[in-house]
Write an enzyme that holds these catalytic residues in place. Structure first.
Site, PDB file in Angstrom:
ATOM      1  N   GLY A  83       0.848  -1.202   0.000  1.00 40.45           N
ATOM      2  CA  GLY A  83       0.000   0.000   0.000  1.00 40.45           C
ATOM      3  C   GLY A  83       0.871   1.235   0.000  1.00 40.45           C
ATOM      4  N   GLN A 138      -1.001   8.233   1.091  1.00 35.63           N
ATOM      5  CA  GLN A 138      -0.428   9.434   1.706  1.00 35.63           C
ATOM      6  C   GLN A 138       0.814   9.104   2.541  1.00 35.63           C
ATOM      7  OE1 GLN A 138      -2.615  11.104   4.945  1.00 35.63           O
ATOM      8  NE2 GLN A 138      -1.789  13.166   4.687  1.00 35.63           N
ATOM      9  N   ILE A 147      -1.850  -1.718  -5.513  1.00 37.24           N
ATOM     10  CA  ILE A 147      -2.689  -2.399  -6.508  1.00 37.24           C
ATOM     11  C   ILE A 147      -2.582  -1.748  -7.890  1.00 37.24           C
ATOM     12  CG2 ILE A 147      -4.348  -3.550  -4.982  1.00 37.24           C
ATOM     13  CD1 ILE A 147      -6.204  -1.118  -5.361  1.00 37.24           C
ATOM     14  N   ARG A 148      -2.114  -0.498  -7.953  1.00 35.22           N
ATOM     15  CA  ARG A 148      -1.803   0.089  -9.265  1.00 35.22           C
ATOM     16  C   ARG A 148      -0.443   0.794  -9.238  1.00 35.22           C
ATOM     17  NH1 ARG A 148      -6.319   2.594  -7.317  1.00 35.22           N
ATOM     18  NH2 ARG A 148      -7.978   1.213  -7.995  1.00 35.22           N
ATOM     19  N   ASN A 184      -1.673  -7.133  -4.451  1.00 29.31           N
ATOM     20  CA  ASN A 184      -2.930  -6.913  -3.728  1.00 29.31           C
ATOM     21  C   ASN A 184      -2.841  -7.702  -2.428  1.00 29.31           C
ATOM     22  OD1 ASN A 184      -5.521  -6.921  -2.719  1.00 29.31           O
ATOM     23  ND2 ASN A 184      -6.485  -7.235  -4.730  1.00 29.31           N
ATOM     24  N   TYR A 234     -14.036   1.138  10.155  1.00 29.70           N
ATOM     25  CA  TYR A 234     -12.581   1.366  10.167  1.00 29.70           C
ATOM     26  C   TYR A 234     -12.037   1.253  11.589  1.00 29.70           C
ATOM     27  CZ  TYR A 234      -8.282   4.235   9.738  1.00 29.70           C
ATOM     28  OH  TYR A 234      -6.992   4.720   9.776  1.00 29.70           O
ATOM     29  N   LYS A 294      -9.569  -1.529  13.180  1.00 27.57           N
ATOM     30  CA  LYS A 294      -8.278  -1.177  13.774  1.00 27.57           C
ATOM     31  C   LYS A 294      -8.156  -1.721  15.202  1.00 27.57           C
ATOM     32  CE  LYS A 294      -6.048   0.940  10.490  1.00 27.57           C
ATOM     33  NZ  LYS A 294      -4.859   0.328   9.905  1.00 27.57           N
ATOM     34  N   ILE A 340      -3.099  12.856   9.545  1.00 25.00           N
ATOM     35  CA  ILE A 340      -1.745  13.202   9.093  1.00 25.00           C
ATOM     36  C   ILE A 340      -1.840  14.302   8.027  1.00 25.00           C
ATOM     37  CG2 ILE A 340       0.385  12.316   8.048  1.00 25.00           C
ATOM     38  CD1 ILE A 340      -0.142  10.993  10.737  1.00 25.00           C
TER      39      ILE A 340
HETATM   40  C1  AKB Z   1      -9.193   8.998   8.954  1.00 23.40           C
HETATM   41  O1  AKB Z   1      -9.594  10.168   9.069  1.00 23.40           O
HETATM   42  O2  AKB Z   1      -9.934   8.039   8.722  1.00 23.40           O
HETATM   43  C2  AKB Z   1      -7.715   8.738   9.138  1.00 23.40           C
HETATM   44  C3  AKB Z   1      -7.403   8.351  10.546  1.00 23.40           C
HETATM   45  C4  AKB Z   1      -7.496   9.333  11.625  1.00 23.40           C
HETATM   46  O3  AKB Z   1      -7.050   7.230  10.792  1.00 23.40           O
HETATM   47  N1  AKB Z   1      -6.963   9.880   8.765  1.00 23.40           N
END
Ligand code: AKB
Length: 315
Positions: A9, A13, A36-37, A52, A142, A146, A172
């Site tokens: 990956g 960013q 992946i590209r 991938n 997400y 995590k 970030i």
């Molecule tokens: C997001 O906003 O999803 C990410 C993070 C804080 O993990 N930048």
């Protein structure tokens, strides 16, 4: 020992800048970037392979070929996109991690880096100076992936002998590669729009405070954690990593000091507001400070000056 590094990956960013730093540190010939590209801009000394993370056989071929000593897994779907495609986000974030961990065991990879996020916290976590250990009830796919990932990496260290290093990245901020699909992305978009149009319609409300970190600090912190002696690390899941805390209003004020005509407006009812409201405003990163001497160097002012300086030449 000569290192052999694979970044999975690498076009995103963080991956783009981590790859530059790793090539500088270990030599370009020892770093393989994958995604992946093809990257939009390929560095002349870049050794790139299409991969991938969900294709375990393809990944295994790379492990066989390069015999990595270090693997950086950065492929993930972030918070805002993850809410649009929850099944895909879960599959990529969890199965991708499992594939890498399993291959790392089989191919005896010495060290792995996998980033977690402030998204592991939720509406019942303390809002300010959020501690390493506290109530964690993430409510985005997400964040849930995590938090599950943090538990998994601790398990793989305990039961499979891996050495996995991890930080909970805040938003970030960087100028080389734009972020995509996150809730903290406004803090990068705002600079592009300020320079291009002099205005920015922010999708978060003016007083939404979130923890952020400038890319230079993020990369340095990541490399410092990877270099830290294993015995000094008391956290085997993922370290809180603090940097700067600010609201869109405060960032706009800072930008106005350099671009006095800049004007910000606010869009109401964006779904990302709810995500931001469930996250901390600031982090207690005392474990990182104590265990591996973490110290961020960029404050909001230094970061804003650097962003505008660099973006002016880019766009
Ligand atoms: C997001 O906003 O999803 C990410 C993070 C804080 O993990 N930048």
């Amino acid at each position: 020992m000569k290192e052999s590094i694979i970044i999975i990956g690498a076009n995103g960013q963080i991956g783009t800048e981590l790859a530059i730093a790793l090539r500088k540190k270990f030599g370009a010939e020892n770093v393989v970037t994958t995604d992946i590209r093809e990257p939009q801009i390929k560095s002349p000394d870049e050794n790139f392979e299409i991969a991938n993370v969900l294709d375990k056989n393809g990944l295994e071929t790379l492990f066989q070929q390069y015999k990595p000593t270090q693997v950086y897994l950065l492929a993930a779907m972030l918070s805002a996109t993850g809410e649009k495609y929850p099944e895909k986000a879960w599959e990529l974030n969890m199965n991708g991690l499992l594939n890498v961990l399993d291959l790392a065991v089989s191919y005896k990879v010495s060290k792995i880096f996998w980033p977690s996020s402030i998204a592991v916290f939720g509406p019942h976590s303390p809002k300010t100076n959020t501690e390493q250990y506290c109530v964690m009830d993430p409510n985005t796919i997400y964040g849930i992936s995590k938090l599950a990932g943090e538990r998994l990496i601790e398990w793989y260290q305990e039961h499979r002998g891996l050495d996995i290093r991890s930080v909970r990245y805040p938003g970030i901020i960087s100028w080389k590669t734009e972020p995509g699909g996150g809730t903290t992305d406004y803090a990068v978009d705002i600079f592009y729009e300020a320079l291009k149009t002099g205005t920015y319609a922010c999708f978060l409300s003016e007083n939404t405070a979130l923890p952020m970190l400038y890319m230079e600090d993020a990369i340095r912190g990541t490399l410092e954690l990877m270099d830290a002696p294993k015995e000094s690390l008391s956290i085997r899941h993922s370290y809180n990593l603090g940097g700067i805390t600010f609201t869109p209003k405060e960032l706009a004020q800072e930008i106005k000091k350099i671009l006095p005509n800049f004007a910000i407006s606010y869009i109401e009812n964006d779904p990302r507001q709810q995500i931001a409201d469930s996250w901390p405003a600031s982090l207690d990163d005392s474990y990182a400070r104590k265990d591996w001497n973490w110290t961020p160097e960029f404050d909001i002012q230094k970061m804003t000056v650097d962003m505008i300086e660099n973006l002016k030449n880019k766009i």
